[in-house]
Enzyme design. Structure first.
Site, PDB file in Angstrom:
ATOM      1  N   ALA A  52     -16.809  98.279  -3.889  1.00 18.93           N
ATOM      2  CA  ALA A  52     -15.365  98.505  -3.974  1.00 18.93           C
ATOM      3  C   ALA A  52     -15.059  99.715  -4.863  1.00 18.93           C
ATOM      4  O   ALA A  52     -15.733 100.734  -4.774  1.00 18.93           O
ATOM      5  CB  ALA A  52     -14.661  97.248  -4.444  1.00 18.93           C
ATOM      6  N   CYS A  53     -14.060  99.599  -5.726  1.00 24.83           N
ATOM      7  CA  CYS A  53     -13.592 100.754  -6.492  1.00 24.83           C
ATOM      8  C   CYS A  53     -14.586 101.208  -7.557  1.00 24.83           C
ATOM      9  O   CYS A  53     -14.413 102.289  -8.133  1.00 24.83           O
ATOM     10  CB  CYS A  53     -12.237 100.440  -7.131  1.00 24.83           C
ATOM     11  SG  CYS A  53     -10.925 100.150  -5.925  1.00 24.83           S
ATOM     12  N   ALA A  54     -15.605 100.419  -7.822  1.00 21.19           N
ATOM     13  CA  ALA A  54     -16.639 100.817  -8.779  1.00 21.19           C
ATOM     14  C   ALA A  54     -17.836 101.475  -8.091  1.00 21.19           C
ATOM     15  O   ALA A  54     -18.808 101.820  -8.757  1.00 21.19           O
ATOM     16  CB  ALA A  54     -17.104  99.600  -9.577  1.00 21.19           C
TER      17      ALA A  54
END
Length: 371
Positions: free
Chosen positions: A155-157
């Site tokens: 995801a966003c990481a």
């Protein structure tokens, strides 16, 4: 001992833009039509009315004022509410690979490299447009890299998870130079008919060149990286290959991105700074040693609170710059964009921390020092 160097970055942001006012007008038109078409069921209490949105709500909830998107008209069309992307044949470069190349090309130009100079490619993004072959493998062919490649998602990481893997491989001697690419076409994942998420995402791509180096290298020394997970369903997207089977069993089944925003905020604000602090402790870095932190651009209040907990002082545009007012949440590419836009002014010897956080929950952190 070999040093790991962040040699160069590249970013790409598409030209089309959608303001809060434009997005709200589209969303409210959709909601008003839905409510009118289902007035009897809503009045009877068997169906919930769609709420309206507002530009003030979006800005106060997130800090976002604008976002750049791969295609605008489809998102704003209340009969579609997704970007219009023309399918391509198997003989053509895929949409996401083309999107990725627009970030890879400037990164290669800055470093003076070609694809032949790389041992491997990691595509680290929230989603890839197909299950196989790997997008990383397609990019490998496009730039002429003869090594290995693979896709991964956190995801966003994702970008910082990819950076962590690249750093570890270089430190262990498995590679000398790796390209980490994060092409994030998040408006294709987002559900623009859900008030909780309709305003969050923009589209962008980033690329990071990571390599082995020494004291004479230019760029940023990667002092260390750290990743950590804590599972949660509070932010989730169910788009995937099983959907076809689910639709057969239940044609009314709805998939898509959704979140419990209050829970995500509370959980991540308490978790992300801990992961950054663990990395800093391992490297004997105190908050006072950190000149700047570059954070994933999810929500301005999250940026404010996480920055303060990492730095031990209030956030300022200098010590923790923010870019989400212009670009929205561009998932894992945002932390790299933030770094690229707000690092040139730092002096040799100054240290910064990148930190990204997303669904999973996954948190990635990296400490870097200007060489």
């Amino acid at each position: 001992m070999v040093k790991t160097i962040l040699r160069a970055t590249g970013t790409y942001v598409p030209t089309p833009e959608i303001s809060n006012a434009e997005l709200v007008a589209s969303f409210n038109a959709y909601s008003e039509r839905f409510n009118a078409q289902n007035a009897d069921a809503i009045a009877a209490g068997t169906l919930e009315a769609k709420p309206l949105s507002s530009a003030d709500f979006i800005e106060s909830a997130s800090g976002i004022k604008n976002r750049h998107v791969i295609e605008k008209d489809g998102i704003l069309d209340i009969d579609e509410m997704v970007p219009r992307i023309t399918p391509r044949s198997w003989d053509e470069t895929s949409v996401q690979a083309e999107f990725a190349m627009k970030a890879i090309t400037p990164a290669l130009e800055k470093a003076g490299y070609t694809g032949a100079d790389f041992d491997g490619i990691i595509v680290a993004s929230s989603a890839q447009q197909r299950n196989f072959p790997a997008l990383a493998s397609e990019l490998q062919g496009l730039i002429g890299c003869e090594g290995w490649s693979f896709d991964m998602t956190m995801a966003c990481a994702s970008a910082l998870y990819g950076l962590n893997i690249a750093h570890t491989m270089i430190q262990s001697g498995q590679a000398r130079r790796i390209l980490v690419v994060s092409p994030e076409i998040m408006t294709s994942i987002n559900v623009h008919s859900r008030r909780e998420v309709h305003f969050i995402f923009g589209d962008a791509a980033s690329a990071i060149i990571v390599e082995a180096g020494d004291a004479t290298s230019s760029g940023w020394e990667i002092l260390g990286t750290h990743t950590k997970n804590k599972f949660s369903n509070a932010l989730r997207s169910d788009f995937g290959f099983i959907n076809r089977s689910e639709y057969v069993a239940d044609p009314d089944y709805e998939v898509g991105l959704d979140q419990d925003g209050h829970r995500v905020f509370k959980d991540v604000v308490s978790f992300a700074p801990v992961v950054a602090a663990e990395l800093m402790s391992r490297l004997d870095l105190a908050p006072a040693d950190i000149h700047r932190t570059w954070l994933h651009q999810a929500n301005i209040r999250m940026v404010d609170m996480i920055a303060k907990r990492i730095l031990g002082r209030d956030r300022t545009p200098e010590n923790a710059p923010a870019i989400l007012h212009e670009y929205g949440n561009t998932s894992s590419s945002s932390v790299v964009m933030n770094f690229e836009m707000h690092s040139e002014d730092m002096a040799p010897g100054e240290t910064g921390v990148m930190c990204a956080f997303g669904a999973g929950y996954g948190v990635g952190a990296a400490a870097v020092r200007k060489m």
